[in-house]
Motif scaffolding. Sequence first.
Motif, PDB file in Angstrom:
ATOM      1  N   ASP A  18      -0.436 -55.999  14.155  1.00  0.00           N
ATOM      2  CA  ASP A  18      -1.194 -56.021  12.905  1.00  0.00           C
ATOM      3  C   ASP A  18      -0.280 -55.790  11.701  1.00  0.00           C
ATOM      4  OD1 ASP A  18      -3.585 -56.495  14.232  1.00  0.00           O
ATOM      5  OD2 ASP A  18      -4.260 -54.407  14.136  1.00  0.00           O
ATOM      6  N   LEU A  19       0.784 -55.019  11.889  1.00  0.00           N
ATOM      7  CA  LEU A  19       1.717 -54.739  10.797  1.00  0.00           C
ATOM      8  C   LEU A  19       2.838 -55.767  10.681  1.00  0.00           C
ATOM      9  CD1 LEU A  19       2.235 -50.876  11.116  1.00  0.00           C
ATOM     10  CD2 LEU A  19       0.969 -52.105   9.355  1.00  0.00           C
ATOM     11  N   VAL A  20       3.431 -56.148  11.809  1.00  0.00           N
ATOM     12  CA  VAL A  20       4.654 -56.952  11.745  1.00  0.00           C
ATOM     13  C   VAL A  20       4.619 -58.215  12.592  1.00  0.00           C
ATOM     14  CG1 VAL A  20       6.082 -54.939  11.211  1.00  0.00           C
ATOM     15  CG2 VAL A  20       5.842 -55.675  13.589  1.00  0.00           C
ATOM     16  N   GLY A  21       3.479 -58.564  13.145  1.00  0.00           N
ATOM     17  CA  GLY A  21       3.425 -59.650  14.107  1.00  0.00           C
ATOM     18  C   GLY A  21       3.265 -61.043  13.531  1.00  0.00           C
ATOM     19  N   GLU A  22       3.384 -61.186  12.250  1.00  0.00           N
ATOM     20  CA  GLU A  22       3.231 -62.491  11.622  1.00  0.00           C
ATOM     21  C   GLU A  22       4.617 -63.071  11.349  1.00  0.00           C
ATOM     22  OE1 GLU A  22       2.718 -65.501   8.781  1.00  0.00           O
ATOM     23  OE2 GLU A  22       3.673 -63.611   8.259  1.00  0.00           O
ATOM     24  N   LYS A  23       4.758 -64.373  11.513  1.00  0.00           N
ATOM     25  CA  LYS A  23       6.048 -65.053  11.389  1.00  0.00           C
ATOM     26  C   LYS A  23       6.809 -64.661  10.124  1.00  0.00           C
ATOM     27  CE  LYS A  23       7.866 -69.634  10.346  1.00  0.00           C
ATOM     28  NZ  LYS A  23       7.571 -71.063  10.235  1.00  0.00           N
ATOM     29  N   TRP A  24       6.168 -64.768   8.971  1.00  0.00           N
ATOM     30  CA  TRP A  24       6.878 -64.506   7.721  1.00  0.00           C
ATOM     31  C   TRP A  24       7.345 -63.061   7.650  1.00  0.00           C
ATOM     32  CZ3 TRP A  24       8.515 -68.796   6.188  1.00  0.00           C
ATOM     33  CH2 TRP A  24       7.712 -69.946   6.171  1.00  0.00           C
ATOM     34  N   THR A  25       6.557 -62.140   8.162  1.00  0.00           N
ATOM     35  CA  THR A  25       6.931 -60.727   8.144  1.00  0.00           C
ATOM     36  C   THR A  25       8.189 -60.494   8.966  1.00  0.00           C
ATOM     37  OG1 THR A  25       4.623 -60.107   7.833  1.00  0.00           O
ATOM     38  CG2 THR A  25       6.113 -58.386   8.630  1.00  0.00           C
ATOM     39  N   LEU A  26       8.247 -61.085  10.142  1.00  0.00           N
ATOM     40  CA  LEU A  26       9.432 -60.917  10.985  1.00  0.00           C
ATOM     41  C   LEU A  26      10.665 -61.556  10.353  1.00  0.00           C
ATOM     42  CD1 LEU A  26       7.847 -61.421  14.496  1.00  0.00           C
ATOM     43  CD2 LEU A  26       8.821 -59.306  13.570  1.00  0.00           C
ATOM     44  N   LEU A  27      10.483 -62.674   9.670  1.00  0.00           N
ATOM     45  CA  LEU A  27      11.620 -63.305   9.005  1.00  0.00           C
ATOM     46  C   LEU A  27      12.090 -62.491   7.801  1.00  0.00           C
ATOM     47  CD1 LEU A  27      10.613 -67.060   9.296  1.00  0.00           C
ATOM     48  CD2 LEU A  27      12.263 -65.774  10.685  1.00  0.00           C
ATOM     49  N   ILE A  28      11.162 -61.867   7.099  1.00  0.00           N
ATOM     50  CA  ILE A  28      11.522 -60.972   5.995  1.00  0.00           C
ATOM     51  C   ILE A  28      12.317 -59.788   6.553  1.00  0.00           C
ATOM     52  CG2 ILE A  28      10.585 -59.313   4.318  1.00  0.00           C
ATOM     53  CD1 ILE A  28       8.198 -61.401   4.043  1.00  0.00           C
ATOM     54  N   LEU A  29      11.849 -59.225   7.657  1.00  0.00           N
ATOM     55  CA  LEU A  29      12.569 -58.107   8.269  1.00  0.00           C
ATOM     56  C   LEU A  29      13.943 -58.542   8.763  1.00  0.00           C
ATOM     57  CD1 LEU A  29       9.650 -56.365  10.162  1.00  0.00           C
ATOM     58  CD2 LEU A  29      10.903 -55.495   8.166  1.00  0.00           C
ATOM     59  N   ARG A  30      14.029 -59.730   9.354  1.00  0.00           N
ATOM     60  CA  ARG A  30      15.335 -60.257   9.786  1.00  0.00           C
ATOM     61  C   ARG A  30      16.298 -60.267   8.603  1.00  0.00           C
ATOM     62  NH1 ARG A  30      15.492 -66.468  10.077  1.00  0.00           N
ATOM     63  NH2 ARG A  30      15.304 -65.991   7.852  1.00  0.00           N
ATOM     64  N   ASP A  31      15.833 -60.787   7.477  1.00  0.00           N
ATOM     65  CA  ASP A  31      16.691 -60.862   6.306  1.00  0.00           C
ATOM     66  C   ASP A  31      17.023 -59.474   5.751  1.00  0.00           C
ATOM     67  OD1 ASP A  31      16.722 -63.578   6.609  1.00  0.00           O
ATOM     68  OD2 ASP A  31      16.162 -64.007   4.538  1.00  0.00           O
ATOM     69  N   ALA A  32      16.057 -58.567   5.772  1.00  0.00           N
ATOM     70  CA  ALA A  32      16.310 -57.198   5.301  1.00  0.00           C
ATOM     71  C   ALA A  32      17.403 -56.542   6.144  1.00  0.00           C
ATOM     72  CB  ALA A  32      15.030 -56.377   5.333  1.00  0.00           C
ATOM     73  N   PHE A  33      17.387 -56.766   7.449  1.00  0.00           N
ATOM     74  CA  PHE A  33      18.431 -56.216   8.307  1.00  0.00           C
ATOM     75  C   PHE A  33      19.789 -56.848   8.018  1.00  0.00           C
ATOM     76  CE2 PHE A  33      14.954 -54.713  11.074  1.00  0.00           C
ATOM     77  CZ  PHE A  33      15.378 -53.393  11.219  1.00  0.00           C
ATOM     78  N   ASN A  34      19.780 -58.033   7.451  1.00  0.00           N
ATOM     79  CA  ASN A  34      21.030 -58.718   7.130  1.00  0.00           C
ATOM     80  C   ASN A  34      21.407 -58.582   5.655  1.00  0.00           C
ATOM     81  OD1 ASN A  34      22.007 -59.894   9.680  1.00  0.00           O
ATOM     82  ND2 ASN A  34      19.965 -60.787   9.690  1.00  0.00           N
ATOM     83  N   GLY A  35      20.808 -57.610   4.970  1.00  0.00           N
ATOM     84  CA  GLY A  35      21.245 -57.251   3.631  1.00  0.00           C
ATOM     85  C   GLY A  35      20.494 -57.867   2.467  1.00  0.00           C
ATOM     86  N   VAL A  36      19.472 -58.664   2.725  1.00  0.00           N
ATOM     87  CA  VAL A  36      18.692 -59.230   1.621  1.00  0.00           C
ATOM     88  C   VAL A  36      17.825 -58.119   1.039  1.00  0.00           C
ATOM     89  CG1 VAL A  36      16.977 -60.978   0.975  1.00  0.00           C
ATOM     90  CG2 VAL A  36      18.746 -61.521   2.675  1.00  0.00           C
ATOM     91  N   ARG A  37      17.784 -58.030  -0.275  1.00  0.00           N
ATOM     92  CA  ARG A  37      17.055 -56.945  -0.937  1.00  0.00           C
ATOM     93  C   ARG A  37      16.077 -57.422  -2.008  1.00  0.00           C
ATOM     94  NH1 ARG A  37      18.753 -54.719   2.781  1.00  0.00           N
ATOM     95  NH2 ARG A  37      20.464 -53.279   2.967  1.00  0.00           N
ATOM     96  N   ARG A  38      16.346 -58.563  -2.613  1.00  0.00           N
ATOM     97  CA  ARG A  38      15.584 -58.966  -3.797  1.00  0.00           C
ATOM     98  C   ARG A  38      14.584 -60.075  -3.483  1.00  0.00           C
ATOM     99  NH1 ARG A  38      20.020 -58.417  -8.674  1.00  0.00           N
ATOM    100  NH2 ARG A  38      20.404 -56.207  -8.268  1.00  0.00           N
ATOM    101  N   PHE A  39      13.464 -60.010  -4.211  1.00  0.00           N
ATOM    102  CA  PHE A  39      12.345 -60.932  -4.015  1.00  0.00           C
ATOM    103  C   PHE A  39      12.796 -62.390  -3.996  1.00  0.00           C
ATOM    104  CE2 PHE A  39       8.769 -63.514  -5.251  1.00  0.00           C
ATOM    105  CZ  PHE A  39       7.683 -62.941  -4.582  1.00  0.00           C
ATOM    106  N   ASP A  40      13.518 -62.812  -5.034  1.00  0.00           N
ATOM    107  CA  ASP A  40      13.936 -64.214  -5.119  1.00  0.00           C
ATOM    108  C   ASP A  40      14.855 -64.611  -3.971  1.00  0.00           C
ATOM    109  OD1 ASP A  40      12.393 -64.772  -7.335  1.00  0.00           O
ATOM    110  OD2 ASP A  40      14.017 -64.400  -8.763  1.00  0.00           O
ATOM    111  N   ASP A  41      15.690 -63.679  -3.522  1.00  0.00           N
ATOM    112  CA  ASP A  41      16.570 -63.974  -2.394  1.00  0.00           C
ATOM    113  C   ASP A  41      15.764 -64.159  -1.106  1.00  0.00           C
ATOM    114  OD1 ASP A  41      18.801 -63.862  -4.042  1.00  0.00           O
ATOM    115  OD2 ASP A  41      19.154 -61.737  -3.631  1.00  0.00           O
ATOM    116  N   PHE A  42      14.768 -63.295  -0.892  1.00  0.00           N
ATOM    117  CA  PHE A  42      13.881 -63.478   0.268  1.00  0.00           C
ATOM    118  C   PHE A  42      13.193 -64.844   0.179  1.00  0.00           C
ATOM    119  CE2 PHE A  42      13.640 -58.704   0.556  1.00  0.00           C
ATOM    120  CZ  PHE A  42      14.042 -58.578   1.873  1.00  0.00           C
ATOM    121  N   ARG A  43      12.630 -65.117  -0.988  1.00  0.00           N
ATOM    122  CA  ARG A  43      11.858 -66.358  -1.164  1.00  0.00           C
ATOM    123  C   ARG A  43      12.704 -67.584  -0.865  1.00  0.00           C
ATOM    124  NH1 ARG A  43      10.749 -69.706  -5.395  1.00  0.00           N
ATOM    125  NH2 ARG A  43      11.737 -68.348  -6.904  1.00  0.00           N
TER     126      ARG A  43
END
Length: 155
Positions: A18-43
């Motif tokens: 319910d918290l993290v099981g959606e595709k986009w959420t996992l991809l956001i977390l993947r990027d966060a673990f790889n140093g992405v921090r800013r909204f536009d960079d995630f987008r």
Amino acid sequence: MKWLEMSTENCTVQRTLDLVGEKWTLLILRDAFNGVRRFDDFRHHVGVSEAVLAGRLRKLVAAEILYTVPYQEQGSRTRHEYRLTRKGRDLWPVLVALRQWGETYVADPEGPVLDIRHSACGAPVHVVVECSGEHGALTPVEVTVLPGPAARRHT
């Protein structure tokens, strides 16, 4: 009580999804673990719409998986970077396990996109399920699953 006799309404796997099981959420977390921090960079890197990204980031902040840190570039309004909390960092083995499964079953023929290695010795990193005793890595057929204290009968 057997598995099919148990209710799944309070299942922790379901609560986690319910918290993290959606595709986009996992991809956001993947990027966060790889140093992405800013909204536009995630987008730009994830390829998600602004509305979906904003919603997922709000949900991750509300769940205390990410927290925000304000920053301001000269001549611009204050914005926020997104950083992993301890709770968020504890999801790292889940993402490594997903990557490991993917490298085994759906990998690019050219090889892995990421090569994750231990900084100190250079050995590849992998996730295993192991016994807290002296038995090391386990497979599903080597474990016994019993009802826990929160198990309830299916009605």
